[in-house]
Scaffold this motif. Structure first.
Motif, PDB file in Angstrom:
ATOM      1  N   TRP A  97       0.810  -1.212   0.000  1.00  0.00           N
ATOM      2  CA  TRP A  97       0.000   0.000   0.000  1.00  0.00           C
ATOM      3  C   TRP A  97       0.855   1.279   0.000  1.00  0.00           C
ATOM      4  O   TRP A  97       1.619   1.514   0.923  1.00  0.00           O
ATOM      5  CB  TRP A  97      -0.925   0.040   1.210  1.00  0.00           C
ATOM      6  N   PRO A  98       0.674   2.138  -1.021  1.00  0.00           N
ATOM      7  CA  PRO A  98       1.410   3.411  -1.061  1.00  0.00           C
ATOM      8  C   PRO A  98       0.593   4.602  -0.556  1.00  0.00           C
ATOM      9  O   PRO A  98       1.112   5.716  -0.491  1.00  0.00           O
ATOM     10  CB  PRO A  98       1.693   3.575  -2.553  1.00  0.00           C
ATOM     11  N   ALA A  99      -0.691   4.359  -0.232  1.00  0.00           N
ATOM     12  CA  ALA A  99      -1.545   5.492   0.160  1.00  0.00           C
ATOM     13  C   ALA A  99      -2.652   5.012   1.092  1.00  0.00           C
ATOM     14  O   ALA A  99      -3.209   3.924   0.909  1.00  0.00           O
ATOM     15  CB  ALA A  99      -2.152   6.155  -1.072  1.00  0.00           C
ATOM     16  N   TYR A 147     -16.626  10.150  11.708  1.00  0.00           N
ATOM     17  CA  TYR A 147     -17.718  11.116  11.862  1.00  0.00           C
ATOM     18  C   TYR A 147     -18.871  10.423  12.567  1.00  0.00           C
ATOM     19  O   TYR A 147     -19.360   9.393  12.083  1.00  0.00           O
ATOM     20  CB  TYR A 147     -18.157  11.644  10.501  1.00  0.00           C
ATOM     21  N   GLN A 148     -19.263  10.968  13.702  1.00  0.00           N
ATOM     22  CA  GLN A 148     -20.377  10.431  14.472  1.00  0.00           C
ATOM     23  C   GLN A 148     -20.183   8.942  14.750  1.00  0.00           C
ATOM     24  O   GLN A 148     -19.256   8.578  15.446  1.00  0.00           O
ATOM     25  CB  GLN A 148     -21.696  10.721  13.773  1.00  0.00           C
ATOM     26  N   HIS A 149     -21.009   8.083  14.164  1.00  0.00           N
ATOM     27  CA  HIS A 149     -21.000   6.663  14.501  1.00  0.00           C
ATOM     28  C   HIS A 149     -20.154   5.809  13.566  1.00  0.00           C
ATOM     29  O   HIS A 149     -20.200   4.578  13.664  1.00  0.00           O
ATOM     30  CB  HIS A 149     -22.439   6.125  14.486  1.00  0.00           C
ATOM     31  N   HIS A 150     -19.407   6.435  12.673  1.00  0.00           N
ATOM     32  CA  HIS A 150     -18.685   5.664  11.671  1.00  0.00           C
ATOM     33  C   HIS A 150     -17.213   6.067  11.580  1.00  0.00           C
ATOM     34  O   HIS A 150     -16.850   7.222  11.798  1.00  0.00           O
ATOM     35  CB  HIS A 150     -19.332   5.841  10.291  1.00  0.00           C
ATOM     36  N   ALA A 151     -16.410   5.082  11.224  1.00  0.00           N
ATOM     37  CA  ALA A 151     -15.007   5.303  10.881  1.00  0.00           C
ATOM     38  C   ALA A 151     -14.697   4.439   9.668  1.00  0.00           C
ATOM     39  O   ALA A 151     -15.185   3.304   9.565  1.00  0.00           O
ATOM     40  CB  ALA A 151     -14.092   4.925  12.039  1.00  0.00           C
ATOM     41  N   VAL A 152     -13.936   4.991   8.732  1.00  0.00           N
ATOM     42  CA  VAL A 152     -13.543   4.210   7.565  1.00  0.00           C
ATOM     43  C   VAL A 152     -12.059   4.395   7.302  1.00  0.00           C
ATOM     44  O   VAL A 152     -11.458   5.416   7.637  1.00  0.00           O
ATOM     45  CB  VAL A 152     -14.349   4.587   6.294  1.00  0.00           C
ATOM     46  N   LEU A 153     -11.496   3.366   6.693  1.00  0.00           N
ATOM     47  CA  LEU A 153     -10.080   3.324   6.354  1.00  0.00           C
ATOM     48  C   LEU A 153      -9.971   2.919   4.896  1.00  0.00           C
ATOM     49  O   LEU A 153     -10.557   1.916   4.477  1.00  0.00           O
ATOM     50  CB  LEU A 153      -9.385   2.287   7.245  1.00  0.00           C
ATOM     51  N   TRP A 154      -9.280   3.736   4.106  1.00  0.00           N
ATOM     52  CA  TRP A 154      -9.104   3.451   2.687  1.00  0.00           C
ATOM     53  C   TRP A 154      -7.624   3.219   2.379  1.00  0.00           C
ATOM     54  O   TRP A 154      -6.758   3.965   2.834  1.00  0.00           O
ATOM     55  CB  TRP A 154      -9.605   4.614   1.831  1.00  0.00           C
ATOM     56  N   PHE A 155      -7.365   2.177   1.585  1.00  0.00           N
ATOM     57  CA  PHE A 155      -6.046   1.951   1.020  1.00  0.00           C
ATOM     58  C   PHE A 155      -6.145   2.094  -0.486  1.00  0.00           C
ATOM     59  O   PHE A 155      -7.147   1.702  -1.096  1.00  0.00           O
ATOM     60  CB  PHE A 155      -5.522   0.544   1.358  1.00  0.00           C
ATOM     61  N   GLY A 156      -5.104   2.663  -1.093  1.00  0.00           N
ATOM     62  CA  GLY A 156      -5.098   2.867  -2.533  1.00  0.00           C
ATOM     63  C   GLY A 156      -3.939   2.158  -3.196  1.00  0.00           C
ATOM     64  O   GLY A 156      -2.894   1.934  -2.586  1.00  0.00           O
ATOM     65  N   GLU A 157      -4.136   1.828  -4.474  1.00  0.00           N
ATOM     66  CA  GLU A 157      -3.122   1.102  -5.243  1.00  0.00           C
ATOM     67  C   GLU A 157      -1.956   1.986  -5.657  1.00  0.00           C
ATOM     68  O   GLU A 157      -0.863   1.482  -5.916  1.00  0.00           O
ATOM     69  CB  GLU A 157      -3.754   0.526  -6.519  1.00  0.00           C
ATOM     70  N   GLN A 158      -2.197   3.280  -5.755  1.00  0.00           N
ATOM     71  CA  GLN A 158      -1.195   4.173  -6.323  1.00  0.00           C
ATOM     72  C   GLN A 158      -0.817   5.290  -5.347  1.00  0.00           C
ATOM     73  O   GLN A 158      -1.617   5.674  -4.492  1.00  0.00           O
ATOM     74  CB  GLN A 158      -1.716   4.785  -7.617  1.00  0.00           C
ATOM     75  N   THR A 159       0.381   5.790  -5.533  1.00  0.00           N
ATOM     76  CA  THR A 159       0.798   6.987  -4.803  1.00  0.00           C
ATOM     77  C   THR A 159      -0.110   8.144  -5.218  1.00  0.00           C
ATOM     78  O   THR A 159      -0.471   8.265  -6.389  1.00  0.00           O
ATOM     79  CB  THR A 159       2.257   7.327  -5.122  1.00  0.00           C
ATOM     80  N   ASP A 160      -0.459   8.994  -4.269  1.00  0.00           N
ATOM     81  CA  ASP A 160      -1.402  10.079  -4.536  1.00  0.00           C
ATOM     82  C   ASP A 160      -0.690  11.264  -5.178  1.00  0.00           C
ATOM     83  O   ASP A 160       0.200  11.868  -4.563  1.00  0.00           O
ATOM     84  CB  ASP A 160      -2.059  10.517  -3.223  1.00  0.00           C
ATOM     85  N   PRO A 161      -1.079  11.661  -6.398  1.00  0.00           N
ATOM     86  CA  PRO A 161      -0.453  12.836  -7.025  1.00  0.00           C
ATOM     87  C   PRO A 161      -0.768  14.132  -6.290  1.00  0.00           C
ATOM     88  O   PRO A 161      -0.060  15.133  -6.483  1.00  0.00           O
ATOM     89  CB  PRO A 161      -1.058  12.843  -8.438  1.00  0.00           C
ATOM     90  N   GLN A 162      -1.811  14.126  -5.450  1.00  0.00           N
ATOM     91  CA  GLN A 162      -2.141  15.329  -4.674  1.00  0.00           C
ATOM     92  C   GLN A 162      -1.308  15.450  -3.403  1.00  0.00           C
ATOM     93  O   GLN A 162      -1.398  16.455  -2.706  1.00  0.00           O
ATOM     94  CB  GLN A 162      -3.630  15.343  -4.311  1.00  0.00           C
TER      95      GLN A 162
END
Length: 283
Positions: free
Chosen positions: A248-250, A256-271
């Motif tokens: 994972w590179p990203a 927020y309130q009752h939820h939490a999320v975690l995202w992994f991305g395939e690519q390095t983020d250009p931003q």
């Protein structure tokens, strides 16, 4: 022949003038009034501040004119809504921009709890011999949008082909395509595509999500403990099993309130990465 009483005309003409002028101005009041985003519950606290500034009165017609000043950055679409203002003499209405979704800024900073979640995830990876993952602006934007959508629009409350929508679902109330994500993963590609949709293809790789929900306020510790109790979620975080081909590179997070999320991305983020801590907690 229509006759108009002069005394009534003296009263009616200014009133009619005021009425039509207010329609053009969209705002009327008799005192200087300060407005905050309280009428827009979806905004990040402090991101927008609507201020009605110095009034000018036309003594002859008793018309109030004002300057409506918007401070802050915005890129999200706006519509208008009527918000009542009770003044010292009359109740009037002012047209305010209605933010249909969180204002621009999502992806630009982490709350203290979101920062804690990143640190806990990376520490967990480090403890298992894996490197820390940079915090992606694009994926954090996706994550922060998603926890907001889950809380405000409940996309996980419906059904599709007889199966309930789960927390990977997205509503039809945003800049993304809606999806009812079901346990058979029939629409998995629509979830993976969200980083491209939300960033207008600036982030061009797939994204993969761990989601967590609780009856109370979601926390970083609670989210990680929940994922650690599920082997399939652990595999995503620690790149095991199906996910062993990924390095994972990203990473992106949202709470927020009752939820939490975690995202992994395939690519390095250009931003680039997120380094700033938000001044306030979104509530």
């Amino acid at each position: 022949m229509l006759r108009i009483n002069k005394r009534k005309a003296i009263i009616l003409i200014p009133l009619l003038t005021i009425f039509f002028t207010l329609l053009l101005l969209n705002v009327a009041h008799t005192d200087s009034v300060s407005l905050s985003y309280k009428s827009m519950p979806h905004t990040t606290e402090g991101a927008y501040n609507f201020v009605i500034q110095k009034q000018k009165l036309d003594d002859e017609l008793a018309l109030a004119t004002t300057e409506l000043v918007l401070t802050g950055n915005h890129t999200t679409p706006f519509t208008t809504s009527l918000e009542p203002i009770v003044t010292t003499s009359i109740t009037t209405y002012v047209y305010l921009p209605l933010v249909l979704s969180p204002p621009a800024g999502f992806g630009s900073c982490l709350t203290a709890e979101e920062s804690k979640l990143v640190n806990l995830i990376n520490q967990y990876r480090n403890d298992n011999g894996l490197p820390s993952v940079p915090v992606s602006k694009s994926l954090t934007e996706v994550a922060q949008w998603h926890v907001f959508d889950l809380h405000e629009n409940n996309p996980d409350s419906g059904f599709d082909h007889g199966l309930p929508c789960n927390m990977h679902s997205w509503s039809d109330q945003g800049i993304w395509s809606p999806v009812c994500y079901t346990a058979d993963h029939a629409y998995a590609s629509q979830m993976w595509n969200k980083p491209r949709e939300i960033t207008s293809n600036v982030y061009s790789g797939n994204g993969y999500e761990n989601a967590y929900g609780t009856a109370g306020q979601a926390t970083a510790t609670g989210a990680l403990n929940g994922w650690k109790s599920s082997p399939s979620h652990v595999d995503v975080i620690l790149e095991k099993g199906t996910w062993s081909r990924f390095d994972w590179p990203a990473i992106g997070v949202g709470i927020y309130q009752h939820h939490a999320v975690l995202w992994f991305g395939e690519q390095t983020d250009p931003q680039g990465t997120v380094t700033q801590i938000c001044d306030v907690y979104r509530d």
